[in-house]
Each structure stands twice: as C-alpha cells, then as structure tokens.
Design a protein around this motif. Sequence first.
Motif, PDB file in Angstrom:
ATOM      1  N   THR A   3       0.839  -1.215   0.000  1.00  0.00           N
ATOM      2  CA  THR A   3       0.000   0.000   0.000  1.00  0.00           C
ATOM      3  C   THR A   3       0.869   1.258   0.000  1.00  0.00           C
ATOM      4  O   THR A   3       0.610   2.211  -0.751  1.00  0.00           O
ATOM      5  CB  THR A   3      -0.936  -0.015   1.230  1.00  0.00           C
TER       6      THR A   3
ATOM      7  N   ASN B 191      -7.719  -3.828  -2.169  1.00  0.00           N
ATOM      8  CA  ASN B 191      -7.712  -4.661  -0.966  1.00  0.00           C
ATOM      9  C   ASN B 191      -9.057  -4.442  -0.265  1.00  0.00           C
ATOM     10  O   ASN B 191      -9.170  -3.638   0.653  1.00  0.00           O
ATOM     11  CB  ASN B 191      -6.540  -4.230  -0.077  1.00  0.00           C
TER      12      ASN B 191
ATOM     13  N   ASN C 249      -6.623   0.361   2.925  1.00  0.00           N
ATOM     14  CA  ASN C 249      -5.802   1.359   3.631  1.00  0.00           C
ATOM     15  C   ASN C 249      -5.521   2.615   2.824  1.00  0.00           C
ATOM     16  O   ASN C 249      -5.105   3.618   3.389  1.00  0.00           O
ATOM     17  CB  ASN C 249      -4.410   0.793   3.965  1.00  0.00           C
TER      18      ASN C 249
ATOM     19  N   ASP D 262      -3.712  -1.628  -5.686  1.00  0.00           N
ATOM     20  CA  ASP D 262      -3.171  -2.183  -4.447  1.00  0.00           C
ATOM     21  C   ASP D 262      -3.946  -3.457  -4.135  1.00  0.00           C
ATOM     22  O   ASP D 262      -5.171  -3.483  -4.183  1.00  0.00           O
ATOM     23  CB  ASP D 262      -3.354  -1.160  -3.313  1.00  0.00           C
TER      24      ASP D 262
HETATM   25 MG    MG Z   1      -1.891  -3.011   2.137  1.00  0.00          MG
END
Ligand code: MG
Length: 256
Positions: A17, A40, A45, A117
């Motif tokens: 990330t 994700n 995040n 990500d």
């Molecule tokens: Mg991550």
Amino acid sequence: MTRLIVFSSGKGGVGKTTITTNLGAALHKFGKDVVVVDGNVSTPNVSVILGMPRLPITLHDVLAGKAKINQSIYLHPSGLKVIPAGLSVKHLSMKRRKKMAHVLNDLIGETEFALIDCAAGLGNEAKQAIEAGDELILVTNPEIHALTDALKTYEFAKRLGIKPLGVILNRVSNKNWEMTKENVEEFLELPVVGIIPEDECVKKSIAMKKPLIYAFPNSPASRAIKKIAARMIGEDYRTLEPETITQKILRIFGIY
Ligand SMILES: [Mg+2]
Ligand SMILES: Nc1ncnc2c1ncn2[C@@H]1O[C@H](COP(=O)(O)OP(=O)(O)OP(=O)(O)O)[C@@H](O)[C@H]1O
C-alpha cells in the motif's frame, strides 16, 4: 493507452500500500495521469494513509453494481486520483456482484496508469485483484519467507498471462542476513526494478496522512520510489528532479 498495474505480494505487510500510493503520487508528480485503486477490499488502507477516510462512493458500491467506476474516483489535494474501498464492517458483507477485473476494465481510456493495491496472499480477493491487472509488480522484503510466498503469487499471475514487470525489494537495511538483489533475481527469475530502504520517514508520513514523496521528498525511501517511477516511464530521475545544493546538503546530513 491505460496501463493496469497490480502490486501484489505473498506475505502481508511488506509495503504494497505504501509503495502503490507513493508510486502513484510520484508518477502524477512527473506529469502522468494516474489513479490508485484500493483493490484490498477487506482491509483497505489507501484512503486512510492519504487522509481521505470518508468518501461516499467506493469500489464496494461499484462491485455491488450500485455505482459506475467514474463515480468512485476522487481527487487527492496533490492531484492524484484515488478509488477507495469501503472502510466500514458493513462493506465486508456487501454483496459483490461484479468481478474486479470487469469494473476496472472501464478505466481503460480514462487514465494513463491505474495502480491496483492488492490484498496479501492468494485468497479469492487477492486473486480477483491480480486478475484485474495487465502487468504485475511483486513487492517483497529481503527475507526468505516473504520471497517463497511471492513466488506462489508470481506463479498464479503467470498462469493468467499477466506480464511481470519485476520485483520491488522494500525495507532493505543492507544487513548481512538479508537476501541480496542477486539472490532475489535468481530465486524469482525476475529483475529487481527498485530497492527501497528501511526509512522511518515512511511511518512518519503515514501518521501525517500525507504521501511520503510530499512529506519527506528527500528521504531515502522517497528518492528510491521516485527513481522507480522515473524508470517506469523511461526517464532518468535526476533529469526529472535535479537536486539543488541545499537539498544535497540536507540529504547528506540526514535532514529530510
Ligand atoms: Mg496493504
Ligand atoms: N521502506 C519502509 N521503511 C519503513 N517502514 C516501512 C517501509 N515500507 C513500509 N513500511 C511500514 O510497513 C508497514 C506495512 O506497510 P503497508 O501497509 O504498506 O504493507 P502492505 O503490504 O500493504 O500490508 P497488507 O498486506 O496488510 O496490505 C507500515 O507500518 C509501513 O509504515
């Protein structure tokens, strides 16, 4: 042409990330149109570390068929575009009717780079994010268990025909027990396209909710990430961002 690049690993917590977000910010700084996608979907995040936690339409809404991908794109103050995933627990049980690859396909033609990500490992969610990419960058730490896990992810991506761009080796301290660049290249049979050092500015920038490359532009990890971004667009980092004498002095004396 839009490049859909997925950032994946085997082991969790290796820096995906951090790298996806900051590489996106660096590519944008170098004049590219970039969207960072938080693929994700169970433990997202990206929006948190960018200080944009409360965004009404997310990738979850798009996957549920309740919104179009364009409605989930937000602009970070730096100009970087972001597609967040939903942060609340209710998003975990949200019915996802569409495949990530299917919805992210709609980004083609809308941007130059879509950086995705990905969740760690090879669970269903990670597999869906990997499938959404045309190109793959593996992120690993210089440790044997991170590498063996990365190999499995690479094997999975290879079977899907996703083009591997190479490996980013993160949190490197140059200790004699660490795997070297040569070890990694031999083991994964992929080139190492960037080495990012262990750098406490990474954690400080996360606490500041600002991309590292803006919070500490001269820190060692920041410069390493910008070098990778320059390489991705076939440019020389020092030409894109020549160092001033003041910056050189601050860098050499460790003042970022
Ligand atoms: Mg991550
Ligand atoms: N180069 C670095 N130097 C120091 N700390 C780092 C570096 N890169 C990442 N970290 C730290 O490592 C931790 C994990 O980073 P990050 O969340 O980016 O990993 P991840 O691979 O996305 O994790 P997950 O698999 O859980 O999604 C964070 O606390 C981050 O601050």
